[in-house]
Structure formats: C-alpha cells, structure tokens
Design a protein around this motif. Structure first.
Motif, short mmCIF file in Angstrom:
data_model
loop_
_atom_site.label_atom_id
_atom_site.label_comp_id
_atom_site.label_asym_id
_atom_site.label_seq_id
_atom_site.Cartn_x
_atom_site.Cartn_y
_atom_site.Cartn_z
N GLY A 12 -22.73 53.48 -3.14
CA GLY A 12 -21.71 54.55 -3.70
C GLY A 12 -20.35 54.38 -2.99
N ALA A 13 -20.65 54.67 -1.68
CA ALA A 13 -19.51 54.75 -0.79
C ALA A 13 -18.67 53.65 -0.71
CB ALA A 13 -19.91 55.09 0.41
N VAL A 14 -19.46 52.58 -0.56
CA VAL A 14 -18.74 51.35 -0.37
C VAL A 14 -18.05 51.09 -1.70
CG1 VAL A 14 -18.95 48.61 -0.55
CG2 VAL A 14 -20.22 49.83 1.15
N GLY A 15 -18.31 51.24 -2.83
CA GLY A 15 -17.77 51.19 -4.26
C GLY A 15 -16.39 52.03 -4.22
N SER A 59 -7.52 50.37 -3.48
CA SER A 59 -7.03 49.31 -4.27
C SER A 59 -5.50 49.88 -4.58
CB SER A 59 -7.78 48.92 -5.30
OG SER A 59 -7.77 49.94 -6.44
N SER A 60 -4.77 49.16 -5.07
CA SER A 60 -3.39 49.60 -5.64
C SER A 60 -3.48 49.69 -7.15
CB SER A 60 -2.51 48.31 -5.33
OG SER A 60 -2.74 46.98 -6.12
N ALA A 92 -11.64 54.20 -14.11
CA ALA A 92 -12.13 53.22 -15.05
C ALA A 92 -13.06 52.26 -14.50
CB ALA A 92 -11.07 52.59 -16.01
N VAL A 93 -12.50 51.72 -13.37
CA VAL A 93 -13.19 50.51 -12.59
C VAL A 93 -14.34 51.11 -11.76
CG1 VAL A 93 -13.29 48.97 -10.65
CG2 VAL A 93 -11.18 48.99 -12.28
N PHE A 94 -14.09 52.33 -11.29
CA PHE A 94 -15.33 52.95 -10.54
C PHE A 94 -16.36 53.12 -11.54
CE2 PHE A 94 -17.52 56.79 -8.37
CZ PHE A 94 -17.80 56.11 -7.33
N PHE A 95 -16.29 53.78 -12.59
CA PHE A 95 -17.14 54.15 -13.75
C PHE A 95 -18.05 52.73 -14.27
CE2 PHE A 95 -18.67 54.70 -17.98
CZ PHE A 95 -19.59 55.69 -17.77
#
Length: 172
Positions: free
Chosen positions: A132-135, A142-143, A151-154
């Motif tokens: 989770g931390a790495v993600g 990111s930019s 959205a990307v994290f989810f």
C-alpha cells in the motif's frame, strides 16, 4: 574538487524501475504465501512459515532473474555482459529485502516468543502495508491531477486485491 565514480552515481528513474517492480512482485508473492498459511494457522508450524516465505521469495527473485536474462537475450541477441548480469542479480536479490521484516516476525514465533497466528497476522500486515505504501507513494508522487491520482490509487487497490485473490485460489 569532487569526483563521482560511475558506481556512486545516483540511479536514474529508468534504472530504478526494475528494482521497484521486482520488490512489488515479491511482496505480492510473499503476501499470498502468508495469507495461504494463515488460512491454516492453527496447523502451521512456525519454521514451515519462515521457510515457505523464504522459498517463495527466493523463487520469485530467481524467476525474475531468469526472465530478465531471457528478455535480454531476446532483445539484444546476446547474453548479458558481466556488468549487466551483476545488475540483474542486484535487482533480483534486492527484492528479498521485502521479506526481511516479516521473516524476523516469523522467527519470533519459531523461538516461541509469540504464537504463530500472531506472527502470521503481523507479517501479513507488514506486507500489505508495504504494498500500500509503495502504491501510494508512486501514485501521489506522479504528476496526475488529484482526482486522477485517487482514481489510479483506487484502481491499483482493486487490482492488487484481485491479484491476491487469484494467488490465494492457486495456493488453496
């Protein structure tokens, strides 16, 4: 006057990609192994848990090394030179760092300081938090715009859970 030898230069982002990729991969494998063991925690010997996690991590790192050698051969038409091979070995073996803390926790169960059920739960939490931390760090560094980051994290969380479920199905 300071001189920086090539060995001491900071790696470029492109050079860091394989390190991060391999660590994430070994983390997923390790988490799946721990979850599988946890499903039968009352029947799991602590030493079996430690050796299973180590074997899975070494196996995943070795598979990564072999796949890198094959990819290099296929793309470049020759085996990696000594320096390239050393870099591939560093990437593969460096991924073992992701299981150090979970192994330490499991060793506490081997020596009888904590129950194996507790050790497995803590090791699972460590591996899950690591992923989770790495993600999180990757996405939020990111930019992308804030809503795209969310959205990307989810999406990564959902895909990560799907990967873990598939691995659990495979390992029973």
């Amino acid at each position: 006057m300071t001189s920086t030898s090539p060995a001491r230069q900071r790696p470029t982002p492109e050079q860091l990609v394989p390190y991060l990729k391999e660590r994430v991969y070994v983390s997923f494998i390790g988490l799946a192994v721990l979850l599988g063991l946890n499903a039968h925690a009352s029947d799991t010997e602590p030493l079996t848990a430690v050796t299973s996690l180590l074997i899975a991590a070494v196996g995943a790192g070795s598979a990564g090394l072999v796949s890198d050698i094959i990819a290099h051969l296929g793309v470049h038409g020759h085996l990696p030179k000594a320096a390239e091979f050393a870099g591939l070995v560093r990437v593969s073996s460096g991924a073992l760092a992701t299981v150090v803390l979970p192994v330490v926790v499991l060793v506490l169960a081997v020596v009888g300081w904590i129950p194996v059920e507790t050790a497995l739960a803590v090791a699972i939490a460590i591996m899950a938090l690591t992923l989770g931390a790495v993600g999180y760090l990757a996405v939020f560094r990111s930019s992308l715009r804030w809503w795209a980051k969310l959205a990307v994290f989810f999406a990564l969380l959902v895909f990560g859970l799907a990967v873990i479920l598939v691995q659990l199905l495979a390992h029973g």
